[in-house]
Design an enzyme around this catalytic site. Sequence first.
Site, PDB file in Angstrom:
ATOM      1  N   ARG A   1     -11.675   2.549   8.725  1.00 40.97           N
ATOM      2  CA  ARG A   1     -10.475   2.529   8.048  1.00 40.97           C
ATOM      3  C   ARG A   1     -10.521   3.817   7.018  1.00 40.97           C
ATOM      4  O   ARG A   1      -9.821   3.738   6.149  1.00 40.97           O
ATOM      5  CB  ARG A   1      -9.861   1.356   7.288  1.00 40.97           C
ATOM      6  CG  ARG A   1      -8.335   1.343   7.507  1.00 40.97           C
ATOM      7  CD  ARG A   1      -7.899   0.336   6.616  1.00 40.97           C
ATOM      8  NE  ARG A   1      -6.430   0.282   6.939  1.00 40.97           N
ATOM      9  CZ  ARG A   1      -5.377  -0.120   5.921  1.00 40.97           C
ATOM     10  NH1 ARG A   1      -5.513  -0.579   4.953  1.00 40.97           N
ATOM     11  NH2 ARG A   1      -4.141  -0.150   6.210  1.00 40.97           N
TER      12      ARG A   1
ATOM     13  N   ASP B   1       0.825  -1.200  -0.063  1.00 38.87           N
ATOM     14  CA  ASP B   1       0.001   0.135   0.058  1.00 38.87           C
ATOM     15  C   ASP B   1       0.858   1.220  -0.013  1.00 38.87           C
ATOM     16  O   ASP B   1       1.910   1.369   0.670  1.00 38.87           O
ATOM     17  CB  ASP B   1      -0.876  -0.004   1.201  1.00 38.87           C
ATOM     18  CG  ASP B   1      -2.037   0.890   1.230  1.00 38.87           C
ATOM     19  OD1 ASP B   1      -2.078   1.501   0.159  1.00 38.87           O
ATOM     20  OD2 ASP B   1      -2.665   0.880   2.162  1.00 38.87           O
TER      21      ASP B   1
ATOM     22  N   CYS C   1      -6.456 -10.991  -0.234  1.00 42.24           N
ATOM     23  CA  CYS C   1      -6.091 -10.449   1.038  1.00 42.24           C
ATOM     24  C   CYS C   1      -7.483  -9.671   1.568  1.00 42.24           C
ATOM     25  O   CYS C   1      -8.173  -9.322   0.608  1.00 42.24           O
ATOM     26  CB  CYS C   1      -5.006  -9.412   1.021  1.00 42.24           C
ATOM     27  SG  CYS C   1      -4.596  -8.828   2.742  1.00 42.24           S
TER      28      CYS C   1
ATOM     29  N   ASP D   1      -3.002 -11.071   9.007  1.00 47.12           N
ATOM     30  CA  ASP D   1      -2.082  -9.754   9.484  1.00 47.12           C
ATOM     31  C   ASP D   1      -1.142 -10.179  10.522  1.00 47.12           C
ATOM     32  O   ASP D   1      -0.324  -9.411  10.832  1.00 47.12           O
ATOM     33  CB  ASP D   1      -3.009  -8.369   9.538  1.00 47.12           C
ATOM     34  CG  ASP D   1      -3.248  -7.710   7.950  1.00 47.12           C
ATOM     35  OD1 ASP D   1      -2.881  -8.177   7.016  1.00 47.12           O
ATOM     36  OD2 ASP D   1      -4.098  -6.755   8.379  1.00 47.12           O
TER      37      ASP D   1
ATOM     38  N   ASP E   1      -6.490  -6.511  -2.055  1.00 47.57           N
ATOM     39  CA  ASP E   1      -6.847  -6.563  -0.723  1.00 47.57           C
ATOM     40  C   ASP E   1      -8.258  -6.044  -0.745  1.00 47.57           C
ATOM     41  O   ASP E   1      -9.000  -5.511  -1.592  1.00 47.57           O
ATOM     42  CB  ASP E   1      -6.021  -5.455   0.094  1.00 47.57           C
ATOM     43  CG  ASP E   1      -5.785  -5.682   1.571  1.00 47.57           C
ATOM     44  OD1 ASP E   1      -6.557  -6.556   2.026  1.00 47.57           O
ATOM     45  OD2 ASP E   1      -5.029  -5.053   1.970  1.00 47.57           O
ATOM     46  N   MET E   2      -9.008  -5.958   0.674  1.00 49.62           N
ATOM     47  CA  MET E   2     -10.356  -5.744   1.006  1.00 49.62           C
ATOM     48  C   MET E   2     -10.455  -5.433   2.587  1.00 49.62           C
ATOM     49  O   MET E   2     -10.298  -6.237   3.067  1.00 49.62           O
ATOM     50  CB  MET E   2     -11.304  -6.713   0.433  1.00 49.62           C
ATOM     51  CG  MET E   2     -12.780  -6.438   0.400  1.00 49.62           C
ATOM     52  SD  MET E   2     -13.460  -6.133   1.858  1.00 49.62           S
ATOM     53  CE  MET E   2     -13.607  -7.870   2.575  1.00 49.62           C
TER      54      MET E   2
HETATM   55  C1  GLA Z   1      -4.260  -4.823   5.018  1.00 44.25           C
HETATM   56  C2  GLA Z   1      -3.244  -5.956   4.722  1.00 44.25           C
HETATM   57  C3  GLA Z   1      -1.911  -5.750   5.087  1.00 44.25           C
HETATM   58  C4  GLA Z   1      -1.531  -4.389   4.355  1.00 44.25           C
HETATM   59  C5  GLA Z   1      -2.325  -3.445   4.488  1.00 44.25           C
HETATM   60  C6  GLA Z   1      -2.058  -2.107   3.816  1.00 44.25           C
HETATM   61  O1  GLA Z   1      -4.223  -4.507   6.293  1.00 44.25           O
HETATM   62  O2  GLA Z   1      -3.971  -7.207   5.189  1.00 44.25           O
HETATM   63  O3  GLA Z   1      -1.212  -6.807   4.376  1.00 44.25           O
HETATM   64  O4  GLA Z   1      -1.407  -4.669   2.895  1.00 44.25           O
HETATM   65  O5  GLA Z   1      -3.648  -3.717   4.364  1.00 44.25           O
HETATM   66  O6  GLA Z   1      -2.718  -0.931   4.035  1.00 44.25           O
END
Ligand code: GLA
Length: 726
Positions: free
Chosen positions: A438, A362, A521, A543, A473-474
């Site tokens: 978030r 990110d 993810c 995570d 991701d989500m």
């Molecule tokens: C989520 C993912 C992490 C990372 C962050 C980035 O939490 O699970 O691995 O990529 O977003 O914002």
Amino acid sequence: MIHISSDAARHCIHLSNGRVSYVIHFAAGRYPVHIYWGKALRDVQDNTVVRRTGRKSSTLDLNETPLDRLPQECPVFGCGDMREGMLQARHADGTEALELRAVNYRVEDGKPELPGLPSARGEGARTLVLTLRDEASGVEADLNYTLWEDTDVIARSAVIRNTGSTPVTVEKALSFCLDLEDSDYDLLTFQGAWAREREWTRRPLVMGDQGNGTVRGASSHQANPFLVLSRPGCTEEAGECMGFALCWSGSFLANVHVDQFRAARVMMGIQPFDFSWTLGPGESFTCPEAYLAWSGEGLGGLTDSFRALIHGHLTTGAYARTERPILINNWEATYFGFDEEKLLSIARKAKEMGVELFVLDDGWFGKRDSDNCSLGDWTDDLRKLPHGLKGLSEKIHAMGLKFGFWVEPEMVSPDSDLYRAHPDWCIHAGNRPRLENRNQLVLDLTRPDVRDYITETISAAIRRADADYVKWDMNRNINMIGSAYLPPEKIRELPVRYILGVYEVMRRITAAFPQVLFESCAGGGGRFDLGILSLMPQGWTSDDTDAWMRCRIQYSTSLLFPPSAMGAHVSAVPNHQTGRVSPLATRAAVAMGGTFGYELDPTKLSDEEIEAIRGYNRRFRDWQKDLFYGRFLRLRSPYETDECAWMTVSPDGKRAAVTHVYRDGSPNEIPGLLRLRGLDPDADYRDTDTGAVYGGDELMYRGLPLYGRQGDYSCRQFFLEKTEEA
Ligand code: GLA
């Protein structure tokens, strides 16, 4: 040989692949009731179908013996069965009664497509399609049952059709019902939270309702669409058990109801809360596929069957059955605070360590210096990357590394150009305040323009980056449900239409880039299910990168998912989620229980650590295919002991890798023995590190000698190879 036979005299259909049988009987010649599922039967005798009612069911009179007393394949409330049913529909006159009678069946090679839904492929399979009909309304249901030659899994799904002349509103559409004879089972569920996903929870069934489910719009961190019922005392290697898994990534219900006769009814499918779906004349609704596995050889048998299903029939793409690159991800190394030079320094060091893929997480787009902006603006942040993704990727590729990057396509930040241009593109409930989580909102994937925007912008970024890998991701769930696109009467379809939209964009993008490795993810393991796995062959498991927490999470996850599906990285200590310090060797050994990679700043490692990491990478390279695609066996549970142990036997049976972790250091203990499984008792095995030779029989019946408990979170890996036969 798959055998689906019908016996007109006994009103039975018997499905079998020679190892398991599933038998359906038609009570009174028309109501499909469940007779049997378990170890293969030769045939079904007359007496077998005389059950519960105490009389031949062909003479069944619903006034005397209501369906409430019978185990059913497709129960509906309102026709004498007073339990909660699997399907529910409201007719134009407001009534909800259904009386579903079997009217037809057919047997097909392979299996039917489920439009818009992910599902397993039908090679080596045969399917029974059983059609039921409610004559008064014209509502029909197809029940699909698929058996494969090479796995003891039965796929079940259902299609509801409106053949009548007025609209019908489907209020509940679960994928299957399994009515068992009794309830003498333990229920195993996998609930949890962010960074504590899929806790192994086992307890005996009690009367009433129990199970698992979510209304969050995703299969979620808190629940997982997977249940197990096991006979009391069933272990990893012995005893009878059943596993139920849903190929669906949205809100779901997985319920076990124990009724007045102490019989258990298992049902799973799309969450009925806040759901309805209107079917005009001629329209149909397809329920997601569910997989039912039966094992007479303990929980390990379920894992074997699900592995065969996943690798043989579910995962797709160039990486589904191959090795995958060892990666390094910069998230825990830099979070949002990086520039091109920092990334290149990580990549250079990683290359020296033997890493093969650099992943930029990110923070590379818009003006995203924290999580409070820019989602939706998939344009390069030239402050951090002066030559964009393209320039960075070229430099990474020039080092001989593959390149990948992070995206979160389903979201939009209120502080983004996308949101300013299209405030109506997010899910929102009319004029109510838009609840952020978030700092972000969820895009309305029921909208074709949103799906096109995502497909185009993400595809453009993949092209620009010449990417080899994408992390999808989500990071938030859906609430305040509403849409500027759907008419009011379709708002209750939104949670399902959203997931169908996710599947569509995932399918379009993955199909456009067949050589790219996609990893799913969802804030870690917040959408870790077979639906997503069928589109992306690996997912970020959690995570939480702490080694001991990963022992727990990966141990429970392994009941359904093979190591090839579980993203696992070595991270820095003290661990960023738990503050724990565990040895590098332990972190590496646990990450080898998954797809293996790193999530740390390698420029901060000592020379000794770099040297050790080179060794782990060589080892993983050598063993990866065996670890991914071999037989995974759980040996010691971190939920029941302060140890964790698992092993893999290679597909050719010649090699076995064992991982063992002690949580606590303890002085003056005698090292114990760890009994292995799945080996050849007549062969000898050499420990490739120490040269020690053991008999397969000794290793399985006596055990592998362990080691002293020096320090907390200590670990050993044993890599065993069959010695040449004499
Ligand atoms: C989520 C993912 C992490 C990372 C962050 C980035 O939490 O699970 O691995 O990529 O977003 O914002």
